[in-house]
Design a protein around this motif. Structure first.
Motif, PDB file in Angstrom:
ATOM      1  N   ARG B  92      32.082 -13.703  42.600  1.00  0.00           N
ATOM      2  CA  ARG B  92      32.747 -13.886  41.477  1.00  0.00           C
ATOM      3  C   ARG B  92      31.793 -13.702  40.243  1.00  0.00           C
ATOM      4  O   ARG B  92      31.965 -13.034  39.357  1.00  0.00           O
ATOM      5  N   GLN B  93      30.729 -14.313  40.381  1.00  0.00           N
ATOM      6  CA  GLN B  93      29.607 -14.144  39.396  1.00  0.00           C
ATOM      7  C   GLN B  93      29.193 -12.701  39.090  1.00  0.00           C
ATOM      8  O   GLN B  93      28.935 -12.215  37.860  1.00  0.00           O
ATOM      9  N   LEU B  96      32.086 -10.957  37.325  1.00  0.00           N
ATOM     10  CA  LEU B  96      32.388 -11.292  36.031  1.00  0.00           C
ATOM     11  C   LEU B  96      31.118 -10.523  35.185  1.00  0.00           C
ATOM     12  O   LEU B  96      31.564 -10.147  34.027  1.00  0.00           O
ATOM     13  N   LEU B 115      42.836  -9.400  35.473  1.00  0.00           N
ATOM     14  CA  LEU B 115      41.601  -9.407  35.839  1.00  0.00           C
ATOM     15  C   LEU B 115      41.115 -10.870  36.067  1.00  0.00           C
ATOM     16  O   LEU B 115      40.335 -11.250  36.994  1.00  0.00           O
ATOM     17  N   SER B 116      41.422 -11.839  35.108  1.00  0.00           N
ATOM     18  CA  SER B 116      41.221 -13.072  35.401  1.00  0.00           C
ATOM     19  C   SER B 116      41.608 -13.591  36.683  1.00  0.00           C
ATOM     20  O   SER B 116      41.054 -14.391  37.343  1.00  0.00           O
ATOM     21  N   LEU B 119      39.414 -12.405  39.211  1.00  0.00           N
ATOM     22  CA  LEU B 119      38.223 -13.305  39.441  1.00  0.00           C
ATOM     23  C   LEU B 119      38.385 -14.516  40.174  1.00  0.00           C
ATOM     24  O   LEU B 119      37.443 -14.810  40.741  1.00  0.00           O
ATOM     25  N   MET B 120      39.537 -15.173  40.062  1.00  0.00           N
ATOM     26  CA  MET B 120      39.815 -16.493  40.569  1.00  0.00           C
ATOM     27  C   MET B 120      40.470 -16.448  41.695  1.00  0.00           C
ATOM     28  O   MET B 120      39.752 -16.498  42.737  1.00  0.00           O
ATOM     29  N   GLU B 121      41.692 -16.061  41.853  1.00  0.00           N
ATOM     30  CA  GLU B 121      42.513 -16.039  43.002  1.00  0.00           C
ATOM     31  C   GLU B 121      41.989 -14.909  44.114  1.00  0.00           C
ATOM     32  O   GLU B 121      42.030 -15.051  45.313  1.00  0.00           O
ATOM     33  N   GLU B 124      39.015 -15.655  45.864  1.00  0.00           N
ATOM     34  CA  GLU B 124      39.538 -17.140  46.720  1.00  0.00           C
ATOM     35  C   GLU B 124      40.005 -16.310  47.910  1.00  0.00           C
ATOM     36  O   GLU B 124      39.954 -16.863  48.981  1.00  0.00           O
TER      37      GLU B 124
END
Lengths: 574, 575
Positions: B92-93, B96, B115-116, B119-121, B124
């Motif tokens: 993730r890091q 981003l 995009l968000s 990065l999150m889902e 995960e």
């Protein structure tokens, strides 16, 4: 807990299918218990070297149970999915029917788009409520009772011991780890939403971040959050691993205890040694029913959250309730009178309309003009009975609008608004939504009046053209014309236009207003707008600001006065 | 389905990976030991009539092995999850950082929501790949092998049964998986299509209600949902056959072993203890293979999520700028566009073609034209959100691409059409580019932007949280925050990208005053949609289809036949 009860009640009508699938589910696990038990018995008997005839039946049983498990598993899946689909249909219709009376009043102030898409996701989640939340414990209960009885036929202490451990693994450990995980789980959810906000900020605001060279600051902020998130996930992982370890340990200890008691019983001569292996292996196999219960926490939480949100909508009282003895409406209503109408959306909000009085008679065209926030659209919302109005403040031919059934009132109006929804379907379907019984001639007539017939004919698939989500395959002007054609399919006396040309460019705006003026001049029109365009054709114009009527008259008169109307006109066309 | 890119991610965490596999292997060893002691004890008590005291030692060993097995399971679970957690966090890091390095030019062409979400889902979604699927591959190899080894050392025939049935499970799994994959896929597609239909109906409810057609629609929902259910069940009837075959293979094999050893016991070909040992191990042997089947989906899902993640990673970064020769840049006298062309990657059409013009210090240059004509691309180029494919932008004789981005941007205040408000206080949002600004400076900037009165009226004043989870500001107020940011920066060069385009005329008029104050005595590039604001510009450039079609002052342009005059007429001409 209350939510889960209500959900159970909601799916209860399907109890036959559910019962069937639970029985078959129990038979599936029962088959493996029986397979292990008969197999153990088979080799124990065989070790005593009797004649083959004596173990023939057992051999058949072993082979049988070797097959039944797969067959039952297949049937169980089929039956439970069948029920699941029935539940899904039921939930959809249920949700639609609870949403219908409270729309749009109940969803107005929340972000309605988000709310609706989340609600439909929630309905999808709850589809699995039976499959993932209700069924596993019920199947486990059947198995626990079954094996306890089976053990009881040998000795009650065996039965109690096994039942204790089955309950420990199925109930005790899941419940205590759920309790233990509560705080870490919550902090995980909080951190997740923090990091989400931070990521959205960083990605969406990247242009602003770059313009002010702040990329590193935000990257570091996300990094810190990410680090905390990772630690929180680790804490939850420890608890989950602990649960898995403890459940398995309990299962092994249970087997060990059954073996220990079994040995003592064999030593004491109360049971035959030939059953010892059977007891141990049957016990071992029965844990298949309870081990998955440790994973129940997540679906329970999901169902609970989804249920909570849906019930909140379902529990909202409708904004407008028909009076018990509603009057019959006369479709030839000649006159609509707004009579000192004041209105606020809720008690803790300011008034959006104050002392509004005006009249709309058959054949008249009336425009309500004003800057955004003047309360214009509220007039239409009230006329359509989406919100309740004070007594005697809107009169239809002199009679209070509240005395009529809302459905009948709506049947007086054809409505086109800037938010008119177009469905992801064909042009034809979008038109027929208004009037399913419309004939081809009706469609031609309506599209001609809306001046979109030429465009439709120019499409290779004509009326069967798919228009995409929210009609996005059409241009803004085509979308509005389609909405107008749809409204015209309903041959109703009053035409309500709520900012029909908002969000359109100036040229399209003028073209559409011209269509309305040329083809629909014979209708009674109430148009709401914040743009002073094409208003010289209207019989009467009402100018509103901050919930009050400021001016009224014809275009030429209003332009002549030094007032809001002229100010709006001059700003707009400077 | 051992994805190479995902496998590479585990390399940095070899220890955790080794721990996971090692503990899983130990678990296999303990499984065998458990079966061994269990069969010994039962055999002794059953056939030798041993007392509890006599089997005390094996019973104690059995308990010990059981505890160890549970501990090994705990360890496997924990290290597998830790592995997944650190890899996700790491990815993730890096993702981003990569997106930030790609810059606004990239995020503008992608959906920022998507995009968000990636990065999150998306990240995960990799969890189960690393915590369940990947370890399971090793477990499915190691445990059956351990068991097979011990069974062979004891009984050749049973070993052969296991050996020949074992590969059948993955074999059938793949075979059936392939056959039903298309079916399952179809089912998922129609499921999501159905959800979309339902959402569509629900979103259209207000319209349906206004049309007086809302009640009937419940029936449509039911009919479509039922039709779908029928169709899907037909598909599932076939898809579930995979479950049938897999279960059958495992249980029938167990039954075969039971009957086979039973018959050999009967004729004295085998002892009871090893027979029981085989029977206990048979289900343990098949279990990991079945788990692999169950987790296959998690693996496929992980790879799908990974595809999108690595797609972003594979987008090449723009070339790093060379540090400006002078190191700093305090001001500049002119910016020249020399035959600049630009195209965004995924669109084949040129966004700008052969653009040449010049902005001199102190000038006000206005860009007008229809939306999509390329005006904002000029702002993007000047902000260096994108770089031109052809031509050059020259600042005082040196190529803009050779000037350090951050230093260049420091000269500029940029006011976009939709400024982003960050989830932070109002003060922090104003002092956005200048974290060291004093409260006085912030308030002065807010006053210049005519925002101070509004902020003072808020209960928390400048400390009010705004943005995503805070107070939502109106379009006009957000724009004032952006203006305050610009005032605080006090730039040499100002870029205004349609700052009032989406506002209603009243709000727009109110904002004009603050905008004029900001433009005063500053080199300004302003992109507008309304002509009244550009009347006094030093230079007006008219854009159409990515080209400059006209240029000059207001009066000059009005005299020419062309787009500008048409635009002018459409504003004035409407009644």
């Amino acid at each position: 807990m209350k939510i889960l009860q209500r959900l159970s009640a909601l799916v209860f009508p399907f109890y036959r299918g559910m019962l069937l699938s639970i029985v078959i589910g129990a038979a599936t696990i029962g088959s493996s218990v029986a397979l292990m038990a008969t197999s153990a018995y088979l080799i124990s008997r065989a070790a005593l070297q009797p004649s083959i005839a004596e173990i023939q039946t057992t051999i058949v049983a072993v082979r049988l149970f070797g097959i039944t498990r797969g067959v039952f598993r297949y049937l169980e899946r089929y039956v439970s999915h069948n029920v699941t689909f029935q539940i899904l249909t039921h939930l959809r219709v249920w949700f639609y029917e609870v949403l219908e009376p409270v729309t749009p009043a109940a969803i107005q102030d929340r972000h309605s788009g988000d709310l609706l898409s989340r609600s439909t996701n929630d309905v999808d989640t709850l589809r699995e409520f039976y499959l993932r939340v209700l069924a596993p414990p019920l199947v486990a209960a059947v198995i626990i009772i079954g094996v306890t009885f089976f053990m009881g036929t040998f000795d009650s202490s065996l039965a109690f011991t096994l039942a204790f451990f089955l309950l420990l693994v199925g109930v005790g450990i899941p419940v205590s780890t759920r309790w233990l995980a509560k705080a870490p789980q919550q902090s995980l959810i909080d951190l997740r939403s923090h990091i989400q906000t931070s990521i959205v900020d960083t990605v969406q605001g990247l242009a602003d971040l770059s313009a002010y060279s702040q990329e590193d600051r935000y990257l570091n902020a996300v990094s810190d959050l990410n680090h905390n998130f990772r630690n929180a996930q680790k804490r939850v992982a420890v608890i989950n691993a602990l649960q898995a370890g403890l459940s398995n340990l309990s299962m092994y200890v249970a087997i060990w205890a059954v073996l220990l008691i079994g040995i003592m019983l064999v030593n004491a001569g109360s049971i035959d040694g030939v059953f010892l292996a059977t007891l141990v292996l049957a016990s071992l196999a029965s844990f298949e029913a309870v081990l998955p219960l440790g994973q129940l926490s997540h679906p329970i939480d999901q169902s609970q959250a989804a249920g909570e949100r849906l019930f909140e909508i379902a529990d909202t009282p409708p904004a407008v309730v028909d009076q018990p003895v509603a009057a019959k409406i006369n479709s030839s209503i000649e006159n609509i009178l707004f009579n000192n109408l004041s209105f606020r959306y809720s008690n803790h909000e300011p008034e959006v309309l104050r002392d509004i009085s005006f009249e709309l008679s058959r054949g008249q065209s009336l425009a309500v003009v004003g800057p955004s926030g003047a309360g214009k659209s509220t007039l239409i919302n009230l006329l359509l009975r989406f919100w309740e109005v004070p007594e005697d403040s809107i009169l239809l031919d002199g009679q209070d609008i509240r005395t009529f059934p809302q459905e009948e009132i709506r049947s007086l109006f054809s409505v086109v608004s800037q938010y008119s929804h177009l469905f992801n379907a064909t042009i034809r379907d979008n038109l027929l939504v208004a009037q399913p019984s419309a004939t081809v001639e009706d469609l031609i007539q309506a599209t001609r009046l809306a001046e979109i017939d030429g465009f439709i004919q120019s499409l290779p698939q004509g009326n069967d053209t798919w228009i995409g989500e929210q009609g996005h395959l059409l241009s803004g002007g085509e979308r509005q014309r389609l909405a107008i054609a749809r409204a015209l399919l309903l041959d109703r006396p009053y035409l309500l236009l709520d900012e029909p040309t908002a969000n359109l460019d100036a040229l399209t705006e003028q073209a559409i207003l011209k269509t309305i003026h040329n083809n629909l001049g014979h209708k009674t029109i109430l148009m709401i707008t914040h743009r002073i365009v094409g208003l010289d054709n209207f019989d009467h114009i009402i100018v509103m600001d901050k919930g009050q009527i400021k001016q009224q008259g014809k275009h030429e008169e209003l332009i002549g006065d030094d007032g809001l109307y002229r100010r709006m006109w001059s700003i707009q066309d400077k | 389905m051992l994805d190479k890119r995902l496998w590479t991610e585990t390399r940095k965490h070899r220890l955790l990976m080794a721990l996971t596999i090692g503990l899983a292997f130990l678990g296999g060893v303990f499984t065998v030991a458990q079966a061994y002691w269990m069969s010994q004890v039962i055999s002794d008590v059953f056939l030798q009539q041993a007392t509890l005291a006599a089997v005390q030692r094996p019973m104690a060993l059995l308990l010990g092995v059981m505890v160890l097995r549970a501990v090994a399971l705990f360890g496997t679970e924990l290290s597998a999850n830790y592995l997944a957690i650190v890899i996700k966090s790491n990815l993730r890091q890096r993702l981003l950082a990569h997106i930030l390095a790609l810059g606004p030019g990239y995020t503008q062409s992608e959906s920022s929501g998507e995009l968000s979400n990636t990065l999150m889902e998306g990240v995960e979604h990799l969890e189960k790949y690393f915590s369940e699927y990947l370890p399971q591959i090793f477990i499915s190899a190691l445990i059956p092998l351990t068991i097979l080894f011990s069974v062979f050392s004891l009984d050749l025939l049973s070993g052969l049964v296991l050996l020949f049935t074992a590969p059948l499970i993955p074999y059938f799994m793949v075979l059936i998986g392939r056959a039903t994959e298309a079916l399952t896929q179809r089912q998922w597609t129609s499921l999501s299509r159905l959800s979309a239909h339902f959402l569509d109906v629900v979103q259209g409810l207000v319209t349906l209600k206004a049309l007086g057609r809302s009640k009937q629609q419940a029936t449509t929902v039911r009919i479509i949902s039922d039709q779908y259910a029928q169709a899907t069940l037909g598909v599932l009837r076939v898809a579930f056959l995979s479950a049938l075959v897999l279960e059958l293979l495992a249980t029938i094999s167990t039954a075969i072993i039971a009957v086979q050893v039973g018959l050999r016991l009967l004729y004295g070909g085998l002892d009871f203890a090893p027979a029981l040992f085989l029977l206990i191990l048979a289900p343990e042997f098949y279990q990991p293979l079945r788990n692999l089947g169950a987790r296959f989906h998690a693996g496929a899902e992980g790879v799908a999520a990974a595809n999108r993640i690595f797609e972003v990673f594979e987008t090449p970064l723009p070339e790093k700028s060379l540090i400006a020769p002078k190191g700093t840049l305090s001001d500049f006298a002119s910016i020249q566009f020399k035959h600049v062309s630009l195209s965004y990657q995924e669109r084949s059409q040129l966004a700008l073609s052969d653009i040449s013009f010049e902005i001199n210090k102190g000038q006000k240059v206005a860009l007008v034209g229809a939306s999509g004509a390329g005006k904002s691309s000029i702002a993007n180029l000047l902000m260096r959100f994108v770089d031109p494919q052809e031509g050059q932008i020259v600042v005082d004789g040196s190529d803009l691409q050779k000037i350090d981005r951050a230093i260049w941007r420091n000269q500029i205040a940029w006011v976009p059409q939709f400024p982003h408000l960050f989830f932070d206080s109002l003060a922090a949002n104003i002092a956005f580019g200048h974290p060291d600004a004093t409260q006085e400076q912030i308030e002065a900037a807010a006053r210049d932007a005519e925002l101070d009165d509004f902020i003072q009226s808020l209960p928390d004043g400048y400390a009010t949280q705004v943005g995503e989870r805070g107070l939502r500001l109106s379009g006009g107020q957000s724009q004032r925050v952006a203006l305050a940011r610009a005032f605080l920066r006090n730039p040499n060069f100002l870029i205004l990208d349609e700052p009032t385009a989406h506002l209603d005329p009243q709000t727009e008029t109110q904002l004009q005053k603050a905008i004029r104050r900001l433009m005063k005595e500053r080199t300004t590039l302003i992109i507008v949609h309304r002509l009244d604001t550009v009347v006094d510009a030093d230079q007006i450039l008219v854009f159409s289809d990515g080209r400059i079609v006209q240029g000059g002052t207001h009066t000059e342009l009005l005299e020419q036949e062309g787009i500008y005059r048409q635009l002018q007429q459409s504003f004035v001409g409407s009644p």
